[in-house]
Design a protein around this motif. Structure first.
Motif, PDB file in Angstrom:
ATOM      1  N   PHE A 174       9.256  28.925  31.061  1.00  0.00           N
ATOM      2  CA  PHE A 174       9.329  30.151  30.255  1.00  0.00           C
ATOM      3  C   PHE A 174      10.789  30.418  29.864  1.00  0.00           C
ATOM      4  CE2 PHE A 174       5.506  30.857  32.934  1.00  0.00           C
ATOM      5  CZ  PHE A 174       4.582  31.106  31.929  1.00  0.00           C
ATOM      6  N   ASP A 175      10.962  31.404  28.991  1.00  0.00           N
ATOM      7  CA  ASP A 175      12.305  31.837  28.594  1.00  0.00           C
ATOM      8  C   ASP A 175      12.461  33.276  29.105  1.00  0.00           C
ATOM      9  OD1 ASP A 175      14.710  32.324  27.391  1.00  0.00           O
ATOM     10  OD2 ASP A 175      13.890  32.496  25.351  1.00  0.00           O
TER      11      ASP A 175
ATOM     12  N   ASP B 179       8.580  37.001  29.115  1.00  0.00           N
ATOM     13  CA  ASP B 179       8.994  35.820  28.354  1.00  0.00           C
ATOM     14  C   ASP B 179       9.532  36.268  27.000  1.00  0.00           C
ATOM     15  OD1 ASP B 179       9.218  33.037  27.780  1.00  0.00           O
ATOM     16  OD2 ASP B 179       7.422  33.215  26.530  1.00  0.00           O
ATOM     17  N   ARG B 180      10.808  35.958  26.770  1.00  0.00           N
ATOM     18  CA  ARG B 180      11.483  36.411  25.559  1.00  0.00           C
ATOM     19  C   ARG B 180      10.768  35.905  24.299  1.00  0.00           C
ATOM     20  NH1 ARG B 180      17.534  36.732  26.452  1.00  0.00           N
ATOM     21  NH2 ARG B 180      17.047  35.169  28.020  1.00  0.00           N
ATOM     22  N   ARG B 181      10.293  34.669  24.365  1.00  0.00           N
ATOM     23  CA  ARG B 181       9.669  34.076  23.169  1.00  0.00           C
ATOM     24  C   ARG B 181       8.352  34.761  22.816  1.00  0.00           C
ATOM     25  NH1 ARG B 181      11.448  28.885  25.396  1.00  0.00           N
ATOM     26  NH2 ARG B 181       9.521  28.859  26.618  1.00  0.00           N
ATOM     27  N   SER B 182       7.453  34.872  23.802  1.00  0.00           N
ATOM     28  CA  SER B 182       6.090  35.337  23.506  1.00  0.00           C
ATOM     29  C   SER B 182       5.872  36.819  23.806  1.00  0.00           C
ATOM     30  CB  SER B 182       5.093  34.537  24.336  1.00  0.00           C
ATOM     31  OG  SER B 182       5.342  34.779  25.719  1.00  0.00           O
ATOM     32  N   GLY B 183       6.784  37.422  24.578  1.00  0.00           N
ATOM     33  CA  GLY B 183       6.584  38.814  24.988  1.00  0.00           C
ATOM     34  C   GLY B 183       5.642  38.936  26.175  1.00  0.00           C
ATOM     35  N   ARG B 184       5.225  37.814  26.732  1.00  0.00           N
ATOM     36  CA  ARG B 184       4.265  37.855  27.841  1.00  0.00           C
ATOM     37  C   ARG B 184       4.926  38.442  29.093  1.00  0.00           C
ATOM     38  NH1 ARG B 184       1.134  32.632  30.455  1.00  0.00           N
ATOM     39  NH2 ARG B 184       0.111  33.804  32.114  1.00  0.00           N
TER      40      ARG B 184
ATOM     41  N   SER C  93       0.820  41.289  27.781  1.00  0.00           N
ATOM     42  CA  SER C  93       2.220  41.258  27.338  1.00  0.00           C
ATOM     43  C   SER C  93       2.930  42.470  27.945  1.00  0.00           C
ATOM     44  CB  SER C  93       2.282  41.338  25.811  1.00  0.00           C
ATOM     45  OG  SER C  93       1.751  42.589  25.397  1.00  0.00           O
TER      46      SER C  93
ATOM     47  N   GLN D  78      11.473  45.892  26.364  1.00  0.00           N
ATOM     48  CA  GLN D  78      11.253  45.669  24.931  1.00  0.00           C
ATOM     49  C   GLN D  78      12.516  45.988  24.132  1.00  0.00           C
ATOM     50  OE1 GLN D  78       7.588  48.126  24.946  1.00  0.00           O
ATOM     51  NE2 GLN D  78       6.765  46.507  23.660  1.00  0.00           N
TER      52      GLN D  78
ATOM     53  N   ARG E 230      15.004  43.181  24.680  1.00  0.00           N
ATOM     54  CA  ARG E 230      14.572  41.972  23.963  1.00  0.00           C
ATOM     55  C   ARG E 230      14.905  42.115  22.481  1.00  0.00           C
ATOM     56  NH1 ARG E 230       8.611  40.491  22.119  1.00  0.00           N
ATOM     57  NH2 ARG E 230       8.716  38.233  21.928  1.00  0.00           N
TER      58      ARG E 230
END
Ligand SMILES: Cc1cc2nc3c(=O)[nH]c(=O)nc-3n(C[C@H](O)[C@H](O)[C@H](O)COP(=O)(O)OP(=O)(O)OC[C@H]3O[C@@H](n4cnc5c(N)ncnc54)[C@H](O)[C@@H]3O)c2cc1C
Length: 455
Positions: free
Chosen positions: A351-352, A380-385, A415, A445, A448
């Motif tokens: 993950f990121d 996760d920065r990419r997906s918001g998960r 998320s 959020q 991010r």
């Protein structure tokens, strides 16, 4: 159909109860090596602290209708071809046949192979008998001091318990912090709490040897030498450096081992041996976020895996949903809880991760008794998960139930934004219109978005 279960603690008893519930006609035999079926070993620190005065109070239940419980019966070998287990009882060995077998032999505390590791006064803590031995030592010998080797949750709970019993406690931690299951920022708060209650914390060291009284002229019964040259006098030593799965019995019968030497099981709790299932601390654990097996020795998991194994053994179709790594503990007046992955665990899993920390009151400050909570949320920065969270605060501030909100969201694959959208309760004495976990989600959020803008 004869279902044989080896192990009479969380996993074994859960399996037996569920099998009987699903199929009341099933013939169920459960063996346990000791005399304490279904005792809460999670409660041992509270028995030793005196907060739970009678060990009998630790029994989850004392009645096992429809289940043949054989105490003091030790499974010595499994013949998976002939489908029988050789069992020792009162010095005699006899075979017990089975149609289905559940191995729930649990875990064994690691006793580091250091000089003096088996001296009188040096204990591990996993069984009722071990807790009786420690209790007897404290009652009969009135020790003044203890060294606890290991600063995971059992070491910390025992630091709390022994301090309550009037001992001066020194805690040796191999890492630079205590409690490696949470981030350093929270671990430091735990150290402050330990100091505040008089516990000496020596970090970055491991125990090298333990000497008996007289060696070096110490006034204490024992002396622990650490890897940095420190010497710690003690009248009692607790070794709490982790556990290893008790998987040898199954391995000798041909069971394949997986992560950490635990019995490799599917999500149906099936081993590679026909009609042999395994559950609890002796077995691997499916991790929902990693979508891979891991090893976690926790009663929460043992109960669930046992239930699945019991149901499957009598023909049910369920499977283990998996862990998200939820844990909580109390250290003096602090509660610390986590769920999901820490930042570095998430990174290792591809993950990121972004972890954001906030402080928020547990409830509206105009109602008396509000206390600050430290929250850390990882996504996760990419997906918001949503990937995990950690919370620390006063033990009366619903810390573990708040982490359970996040655990439930993780279970659903939510998320961070969806955590913020949950319809949670509010009344000023208990929370705020936005619960602290949602304030943490909003902070995440915002960060991010801010980082996205600055890239
Ligand atoms: C001090 C302490 C505090 C804890 N606190 C928590 C907590 O707060 N929250 C949490 O989730 N978890 C906690 N845990 C962990 C939790 O207690 C374990 O994960 C759980 O008990 C595992 O259950 P189990 O049935 O798999 O194995 P175990 O409890 O280890 O039981 C194994 C069973 O197998 C039997 N057995 C073993 N070998 C044989 C054999 N050859 N023949 C017959 N019988 C055999 C034993 O007699 C025993 O009945 C704590 C553990 C300890 C030690």
């Amino acid at each position: 159909m004869h279902l044989l279960i080896i192990g009479g603690s969380d996993a074994g008893i859960s399996a037996a109860l569920r099998a009987h519930e699903i199929d009341p006609a099933a013939d169920i035999t459960l063996l346990l090596a000791d005399d304490y079926p279904n005792f809460s070993i999670c409660g041992l620190p509270y028995f030793l602290s005196g907060q739970t005065p009678h060990w009998q109070q630790l029994a989850h239940r004392t009645d096992f209708p429809g289940i043949r419980v054989l105490r003091g019966h030790i499974a010595r070998s499994i013949d998976a071809v002939a489908r029988r287990v050789h069992v020792e009882h009162a010095g005699a060995l006899r075979p017990i046949p089975y149609d289905r077998l559940i191995v729930a032999t649990g875990a064994t505390p690691v006793r580091p192979s250091i000089t003096g590791g088996t001296l009188e006064g040096v204990y591990t803590l996993h069984t009722m008998d071990e807790s009786f031995a420690i209790d007897r030592h404290i009652t009969e010998r009135s020790p003044r001091s203890a060294v606890i080797v290991g600063a995971g949750y059992i070491g910390l709970e025992m630091a709390d318990a022994l301090t309550r019993r009037g001992l001066q406690v020194t805690l040796l931690s191999r890492s630079t912090d205590v409690l490696p299951t949470v981030d350093a920022a929270l671990a430091r708060r735990v150290v402050d709490e330990l100091h505040h209650h008089g516990v000496r914390v020596v970090s970055g060291v491991s125990a090298q040897r333990i000497d008996a009284a007289g060696a070096g002229g110490t006034a204490f019964a024992l002396r622990v030498a650490d890897s940095e040259g420190g010497r710690h006098g003690a009248d009692l030593v607790i070794l709490a450096v982790g556990v290893r799965p008790s998987s040898e019995l199954a391995e000798r019968a041909g069971a394949a081992l997986g992560v950490h030497g635990a019995i490799a099981v599917t999500r149906q709790m099936q081993t590679n041996l026909p009609d042999v299932l395994a559950a609890g601390d002796c077995a691997t654990t499916y991790h929902r976020l990693l979508d891979a097996p891991t090893y976690l020795s926790l009663g929460t998991i043992a109960h669930k895996q046992g239930r699945v194994a019991g149901e499957r053994a009598v023909g049910g179709a369920c499977e283990f949903a998996g862990t998200v790594g939820s844990q909580s503990l109390k250290v003096f007046d602090l509660a610390i809880a986590r769920t999901g992955l820490l930042g570095h665990e998430a990174r290792d899993a591809g993950f990121d991760p972004l972890t954001v920390a906030i402080q928020a009151d547990d409830h509206k400050s105009y109602f008396p008794g509000a206390v600050p909570l430290q929250l850390r949320i990882t996504g996760d920065r990419r997906s918001g998960r949503l990937l995990g969270a950690q919370i620390l605060g006063d033990r009366r501030a619903e810390v573990s139930k708040r982490i359970d909100i996040v655990a439930a969201a993780l279970y659903q694959g939510a998320s961070v934004e969806q955590l913020n959208e949950l319809d949670l309760t509010y009344t000023p004495p208990f929370s705020s219109p936005w619960d602290p976990v949602q304030l943490a989600a909003q902070a995440w959020q915002a960060q991010r978005a801010a980082r996205g803008r600055s890239v």
